[in-house]
Structure formats: structure tokens, C-alpha cells
Design an enzyme around this catalytic site. Structure first.
Site, short mmCIF file in Angstrom:
data_model
loop_
_atom_site.label_atom_id
_atom_site.label_comp_id
_atom_site.label_asym_id
_atom_site.label_seq_id
_atom_site.Cartn_x
_atom_site.Cartn_y
_atom_site.Cartn_z
N CYS A 237 74.51 48.21 8.58
CA CYS A 237 74.98 48.61 9.90
C CYS A 237 75.16 50.12 10.08
O CYS A 237 75.04 50.90 9.15
CB CYS A 237 76.27 47.89 10.26
N VAL B 40 55.92 50.94 -6.31
CA VAL B 40 55.11 51.85 -5.50
C VAL B 40 53.98 52.40 -6.35
O VAL B 40 54.13 52.68 -7.53
CB VAL B 40 55.97 52.98 -4.91
#
Length: 620
Positions: A2, A296
Site C-alpha cells: 500500500c 534475471v
């Protein structure tokens, strides 16, 4: 996770214009909370919230509030909360026994009830990563609270009548009355890779420091520190210490796997991420599930060239651990064109708020997280292990350890393949003289050194390594955590960091350096703790930095973009730069695999994007 934003103002009742302003502030946090948003308004407080739903998806809406007795009448206690409390279930049981009744399954309600039960001392009971604003209508007081390690960000700006606050500076700057001045001290913060707790580039925007609570009332503000590291004698044996580290890390990882949304782990194939992945995979298997893992990779790594900081590519090791731990693994390959896409770089600049100058280190993280977000909402990461267990190479270099400066000071461009070239070489000589970064760094070092807790009788290397460890936790780790938070939350992905559990940090801080490196290698103790969880090639693998692209085309594109800035006489960054040095950087010969000037160019481009987006009022 949030995003929070809002204001308190004590000189008058708040009205529609104030609500409109807070709505604009809150909207800047929409990427942090893509699932819902709302605002609570009181007489002197406005709390805005953007939600990323993780636990109790239908029931955890915010701002959350309770009506309680105060001064003979009912008063509102309201909360806008970001983060996760990992011991919320235990706290909920304890609060239920104290008579509290819960309407949701969310950790947010546990935080609210914990404050109502224990008052200001409630924060000491919380285990997690969190940053929140709590308004107590009974006392007409705002509390701004941040977790012990500063995993989740929170900022505030005092005003003549109260305060503005937000998860990111951009939320504060969205208010029409916010001050966006940047002076010489602010620019020093921009150009230094060493974080100064509490400070930001903006003169009037402050960071809520890790482990503190800011109290704002009509009489002014005060800051209370509820947590800091202390020096304690370590008496456990090597085997007991390794077992304790393992137990604490396993407990932290299991706690951080609680969520009502898909989860995954970030796996580089290094020791830290491999250990977290192995523990998480075992915990998920016990629940009858496989955890996804992601690594990655770069398109340019097909022709990988070893460097001092990265001797081998990561994917083979990541795949080895994934097979060993039985994760649902995927390598996410980033294309060179994506790393220089102007839209991507602008998105990263917006997420970072200030010009970090990390270049494709930030861009690749953002792209990785964006790809993961299509599959998971929560990811576990190995961040923090290097700081707590001595993983960085400069921990083991006598010239860095013995220097009267931050040990990473001479290696500021280590990740950009540019160790021989300062990132500040394109700044104007006049600005460089005014900045006097050498004096600034020296003063910052002395401030950091003065904060280190001492153990009576500790001397020599042990004393020095305690100092270095503390400086990493308070000055280096905050930058690492911030870049991971900003680039992940820009796409609505929550990244959790089990190594940053404060119980593990407190324990690790007091382990003697001789024990952390008992066999003469970096992170010896962590290798011992991981010995039956991680394959031998990973246990023996040398520390490697986070991957950067090695593509010559990336550097060529970087120079072309710099040339565009040089050609644009209206570019705001020119006020800070040496135009002759710029022209030389653009026209200098570029060897096929040469990275000369890369860090300096990345910084200039990041400065330019910052000035265009934020329009700070710079005075030097």
C-alpha cells in the site's frame, strides 16, 4: 503493502479544498496500491490510502478506524497503513484475550487494536515491515511510524499549522502548499551514495527515520526512537551460532510466506537468495505446493565477459538451486532495447523520486518486477545478508577496512562497470567546488561513526568490523532497500526481506567478525548455516554483484541520449553541468567493450529526468 498520504492542520477545520488536495496526494500512490483507494476526513486530519490487497482481500479496506471514548465523547482513531506485520496472528490472539473483537482477518486491524490496547508502546510488539499514519482523535495527535530497518518508506514535511506526509516525497509535493526547495545540502544528498538518516534532497521534506515514531500535535512535533542496535557480548559457540542464525532465518521466512495472493522468490543463484529459496520451497512443500522462482538474465549475456565484481553469469546457478529445491523456475530475459526505452526510464525516474543514477541497475529491476507481477503479488528477496554477514568485497580488503572513511567510498561506481571514472565528472567545476563532496563525506562518516554502540574491552579488528557493520546497516542498506521498494512498488509487487527480521539483525550484529569469517571467506558463518540446504557449487560460489548489461549497444544508446540532452539548450540539467565536459563525453571514441564515463552519463540522464518531472526550486 500500500501507499499512504495525508495531512494534519490544527489552525482551522478541514474542508472540501483540503480533501481535494489529499486526493491528489493519494493518487500519486496509486501504483503502490492498485486495488483500492479511500480517504478518511476528520476535523483536523485527512488520511489517504491506496491498497495493494495481500491479506483478507475483501475485509482489509483502509483507512481503518474505530470510535472510542475520549474526553467524555466518542472520538475516532484512524489508521492508514502500509506493510505487513508477520506476528499479527499471535498479537490477534493476545488482543482477543484482552477483550478486543475483530471484524476482519487483516493485520491492519491488529495494528489498530494493538495501539488501542498498549498505547505508544504498541510498536515495540510489531514484527514486520511497516510505515503508517495513525490519527488519535482523543488526543488530537498524529503518529507517523516506521519499521526498525526502514524497509518501508515514509516522509513528512512540517508546516506552520501541522504536517504533510506520504509514502514517497511525490505525495507530499502534490500538495499545493508543499515546499520543494533543494539547496546545496540537498544536492550533496543526491550525489552521495551514502544515506543520511532523516534527510532528503528537499530542504523541508524529512524522512521518518527507521525505528522511530514522529508525534505531531498543535504544540509542535517530537520524535521518539523505539529501536536501535546495541552492543552485546556474544557467548554462543560456532555451531550454536550457525544453528541460531538458521532457526531465526527459517522462522522469518515462514512468517513472511503468509498471504492470500500468489507468492514467489527472487533467485539469483547466489548464497543469499538460494538460502531463502530453499527454506521457502521446503515450507511450501509442507503445504502441498511448489513456489515459483525467478531469475534475471540479459540478452547480451550470450557473450558474457567476466569482471572483478561478477565472475560468472547467474542463470546456471539459479537453475541448479531451482532443481535442487524443486521450485517452479523461470529465467526472465531482458532485452537491451527495453533497458533504454524512454518510457521505461521515465517510469523508473518517477518511481525513484530522486536522481539515484543507478542506470540499468534500476531499470532492470523494474522490468524484472513488472514481468513477475503478471504471475505473483508477493516476492521474497535475499536483501540484507551482505550487510549483516560481511558479503561485500570491501569487507575483506585491508585498504578499505583501515581507511578513515566509508569502506565503499572508493568503490562508488562498482556496479556500473566504471570504477576508474567518478560519477561526478560532468558536473560544473563551480558546483563541484560548492558541493565539496570530500568534506561532506568526511562529516557524514564522522556522524555515522559516533552512532556506533561499543562493547567494553572490544578493540582492534573486532571493534573496527563492528563499526563497519553498523555503518552498512544505517548508511548503505537503506539505499538498497529503497531502490528495491521503489522499483517493485512501481508495478504493485510487494517484496519481503527475511534477512531484515530485526531479531536476526540484532543477533548477527553481535556475532564476532572472527566467527563470521571463521574459514577466511566472506559469509563463512552463513555458508555453515546453509550447508545442508544449498548445493556445494553455490556454497562455494564467490560473491557476485547484481547483474548489469554488457551490451555495447547499451552504451552507444546511452551516449546518443546524452547527445540529445546536450543539444537541447532548454534542458534544465544544464544549470548543473560542465558543457565542455559534456561535449567531450559525447564525442569521445567508444571502444566496442568500453564503459568509460558510464556512471557519469547515467547520473546526468537521471538528473535531467528528475528536474523535468519534479521542477524542484534549486538554489546553489
Amino acid at each position: 503493502m500500500c501507499g499512504v498520504a495525508g495531512l494534519v492542520r490544527f489552525d482551522r477545520d478541514l474542508g472540501a479544498a483540503d480533501r481535494t488536495a489529499v486526493a491528489a496526494m493519494t493518487e500519486t500512490m496509486s501504483c503502490r496500491g492498485p486495488d483500492a483507494g479511500d480517504i478518511w476526513q476528520g476535523r483536523h486530519a485527512l488520511l489517504g490510502h491506496r491498497r495493494l490487497a495481500i491479506i483478507d482481500l475483501p475485509g482489509g479496506r483502509q483507512p481503518m478506524r474505530r470510535e472510542v471514548a475520549g474526553h467524555g465523547t466518542a472520538a475516532t482513531v484512524a489508521l492508514s497503513y502500509s506493510g505487513e506485520i508477520y506476528n499479527f496472528q499471535e498479537l490477534r490472539t493476545e488482543l482477543t484475550q484482552q477483550g478486543h473483537r475483530f471484524e476482519t482477518r487483516s493485520d491492519t486491524e491488529v495494528v489498530l487494536c494493538a495501539y488501542l490496547q498498549w498505547g505508544d508502546a504498541f510498536v515495540e510488539r510489531l514484527n514486520g515491515m511497516f510505515a503508517f499514519a495513525l490519527w488519535d482523535g482523543r488526543k488530537e495527535e498524529l503518529l507517523l511510524v516506521r519499521d526498525r530497518l526502514g524497509v518501508k518508506p515514509l516522509f513528512w514535511q512540517p508546516t506552520s499549522a501541522g504536517a504533510l506526509f506520504g509514502s514517497e516525497p511525490k505525495a507530499i509535493l502534490a500538495h499545493p502548499e508543499a515546499r520543494r526547495d533543494v539547496g546545496i545540502e540537498g544536492l550533496r544528498e543526491v550525489f552521495s551514495l551514502t544515506r543520511t538518516p532523516g534527510r532528503t534532497p528537499y530542504t523541508h521534506v524529512r524522512e521518518v527515520e527507521p525505528g522511530t515514531v514522529v508525534h505531531v500535535r498543535d504544540t509542535g512535533s517530537r520524535i521518539n526512537r523505539y529501536w536501535s542496535l546495541t552492543a552485546q557480548e556474544h557467548t554462543d559457540s560456532l555451531e550454536v551460532t550457525a544453528a541460531t542464525v538458521r532457526d531465526l532465518l527459517e522462522d522469518a521466512t515462514r512468517r513472511q510466506l503468509v498471504a492470500d495472493v500468489p507468492q514467489c522468490v527472487l533467485l539469483s543463484g547466489g548464497l543469499d537468495s538460494s538460502l531463502i529459496t530453499a527454506i521457502a520451497a521446503r515450507a511450501m512443500r509442507a503445504q502441498g505446493a511448489r513456489i515459483p522462482s525467478f531469475a534475471v538474465d540479459f540478452e547480451s549475456d550470450a557473450e558474457f565477459e567476466a569482471s572483478e565484481m561478477r565472475g560468472e553469469p547467474d542463470p546456471p546457478y539459479a537453475r541448479l538451486l531451482a532443481a535442487h529445491a524443486d521450485t517452479d523456475h523461470a529465467d526472465l530475459v531482458l532485452k537491451d532495447a527495453e533497458l533504454m526505452d524512454p518510457r521505461t526510464r521515465e517510469a523508473v525516474a518517477a518511481a525513484r523520486d530522486v536522481p539515484a543514477g543507478w542506470g540499468d541497475l534500476d531499470t532492470s529491476l523494474y522490468l524484472l518486477f513488472r514481468a513477475i507481477r503478471g504471475k505473483s503479488t508477493v516476492a521474497l528477496s535475499g536483501e540484507g545478508a551482505d550487510e549483516f554477514f560481511g558479503g561485500y568485497p570491501w569487507f575483506h580488503r585491508p585498504e578499505a577496512v583501515n581507511a578513515a572513511q566509508f569502506p565503499w567510498a572508493g568503490l562508488e561506481t562498482f556496479s556500473l562497470g566504471d570504477p576508474a571514472t567518478s560519477r561526478l565528472t560532468l558536473l560544473s567545476p563551480e558546483l563541484l567546488a560548492e558541493l565539496d563532496m570530500e568534506a561532506h563525506t568526511k562529516n557524514a562518516y564522522q556522524e555515522a561513526l559516533a552512532e556506533v554502540p561499543r562493547l567494553p574491552g572490544e578493540s582492534g579488528l573486532e571493534r573496527r568490523m563492528r563499526e563497519i557493520g553498523h555503518m552498512h546497516i544505517t548508511r548503505w542498506l537503506p539505499e538498497m532497500l529503497d531502490r528495491k521498494d521503489r522499483t517493485s512498488m512501481a508495478v504493485g509487487l510487494e517484496v519481503r526481506v527475511p534477512f531484515c527480521d530485526h531479531r536476526l539483525v540484532e543477533y548477527a550484529f553481535n556475532i564476532p567478525w572472527a566467527m563470521k569469517t571463521f574459514d577466511g571467506r566472506e559469509k563463512s558463518l552463513l555458508r555453515l548455516a546453509a550447508r545442508d540446504l544449498v548445493p556445494e557449487p553455490i556454497l562455494q560460489r564467490k560473491k557476485a554483484s547484481y547483474a548489469v548489461t554488457q551490451s555495447p549497444s547499451y552504451m552507444a544508446k546511452l551516449r546518443r541520449t546524452l547527445a540529445d540532452v546536450v543539444a537541447d539548450s532548454t534542458a534544465p540539467v544544464h544549470q548543473l553541468l560542465d558543457r565542455d565536459a559534456l561535449r567531450r563525453a559525447v564525442s569521445a571514441p567508444q571502444g566496442e567493450h568500453t564503459n568509460t564515463g558510464r556512471a557519469a552519463i547515467e547520473l546526468v540522464l537521471s538528473l535531467d529526468l528528475w528536474l523535468r518531472r519534479t521542477t524542484p526550486a534549486i538554489s546553489v
